[in-house]
Design a protein around this motif. Structure first.
Motif, short mmCIF file in Angstrom:
data_model
loop_
_atom_site.label_atom_id
_atom_site.label_comp_id
_atom_site.label_asym_id
_atom_site.label_seq_id
_atom_site.Cartn_x
_atom_site.Cartn_y
_atom_site.Cartn_z
N ARG A 52 -86.69 -50.33 -0.60
CA ARG A 52 -87.39 -49.10 -0.24
C ARG A 52 -88.22 -48.55 -1.40
NH1 ARG A 52 -86.20 -44.17 -1.34
NH2 ARG A 52 -84.10 -44.67 -2.00
N ALA B 91 -82.62 -51.34 8.53
CA ALA B 91 -81.75 -50.28 8.02
C ALA B 91 -80.30 -50.75 7.98
CB ALA B 91 -81.87 -49.03 8.89
N GLY B 92 -79.58 -50.22 7.03
CA GLY B 92 -78.18 -50.57 6.88
C GLY B 92 -77.93 -51.32 5.60
N LEU C 71 -88.53 -52.13 9.40
CA LEU C 71 -87.40 -51.60 8.66
C LEU C 71 -86.13 -52.32 9.09
CD1 LEU C 71 -86.29 -49.40 6.72
CD2 LEU C 71 -86.00 -47.96 8.76
N SER D 147 -83.35 -50.92 3.60
CA SER D 147 -83.07 -49.54 3.23
C SER D 147 -81.85 -49.03 3.98
CB SER D 147 -84.27 -48.65 3.56
OG SER D 147 -83.98 -47.30 3.29
N SER D 148 -81.05 -48.24 3.29
CA SER D 148 -79.93 -47.59 3.97
C SER D 148 -80.42 -46.37 4.76
CB SER D 148 -78.86 -47.18 2.96
OG SER D 148 -79.42 -46.32 1.99
N ASP D 149 -81.65 -45.95 4.52
CA ASP D 149 -82.26 -44.80 5.20
C ASP D 149 -82.91 -45.27 6.50
OD1 ASP D 149 -83.74 -42.63 6.07
OD2 ASP D 149 -84.88 -42.41 4.22
N SER D 150 -82.25 -45.03 7.62
CA SER D 150 -82.77 -45.49 8.91
C SER D 150 -84.03 -44.75 9.35
CB SER D 150 -81.69 -45.37 10.00
OG SER D 150 -81.32 -44.02 10.15
N GLY D 151 -84.37 -43.68 8.67
CA GLY D 151 -85.59 -42.93 9.01
C GLY D 151 -86.75 -43.24 8.10
N GLN E 195 -78.18 -57.62 6.19
CA GLN E 195 -79.47 -57.85 6.85
C GLN E 195 -80.08 -59.18 6.40
OE1 GLN E 195 -80.70 -56.17 9.28
NE2 GLN E 195 -79.66 -54.21 9.20
#
Length: 185
Positions: free
Chosen positions: A51, A98-99, A96, A81-85, A104
């Motif tokens: 990210r 996420a997680g 993306l 990214s750990s940020d799913s948004g 991944q």
């Protein structure tokens, strides 16, 4: 299984980024860029980004010209990214994931396609190295020493043996090394 390539510049003392997370140590070498990136473009069909490195890299490459810029912009990109948004819409062909980034990447390696290439950042690369997911290290060793900074190997807990696949020196003094973990045939 798709191979995972780490493609990065490093200093002679092994850092991917300088003390302030800067990349000012990198030496420009058009011959290296033409040769090594040309080889990479022939085998990799998906890029992985962390990210923190995604946004500045996207801003740079979307404004750049040339064959490499065209490839960077057209090639599918997966942002870990750990940020799913987190918004990845600023750079075309980006999605993306996420997680947990390591999980991944394990899943991506099981899909069909060419090589996956991770360009950065330090934390992303470090986590993939620590999880022993890297199949090749394409290191551009710049003739610079920074003394401290971001290391991709600082989370490795045990000794790992690498096999040298290729070594080339370039007019700038940069040396391109391609290593594979000895577990890779």
């Amino acid at each position: 299984m798709r191979p995972l390539i780490v493609f990065t510049d490093v200093t002679v003392d092994g850092f991917m980024a300088g003390p302030e997370n800067d990349l000012g140590f990198m030496v420009d070498d058009p011959q290296l860029a033409d040769e090594l990136t040309g080889e990479l473009m022939a085998v990799a069909d998906t890029m992985l980004w962390g990210r923190k490195s995604f946004t500045p890299s996207g801003a740079y490459w979307t404004a750049a010209d040339g064959e490499l810029a065209a490839w960077m912009n057209a090639t599918p990109k997966v942002v870990l990214s750990s940020d799913s948004g987190f918004d990845v819409s600023s750079w075309a062909n980006s999605t993306l994931a996420a997680g947990d980034g390591v999980d991944q990447v394990r899943r991506l390696k099981e899909t069909s396609g060419g090589s996956l290439v991770v360009f950065g950042g330090v934390q992303t690369v470090r986590s993939l190295v620590a999880a022993d997911l890297v199949d090749e290290y394409w290191l551009k060793v710049n003739p610079t020493i920074v003394g401290r900074g971001g290391s991709m190997f600082s989370a490795v807990g045990d000794r790992r043996t690498l096999t040298l696949r290729s070594a080339r020196s370039f007019p700038s003094g940069t040396v391109a090394l391609i290593y594979a973990p000895s577990r890779v045939s």
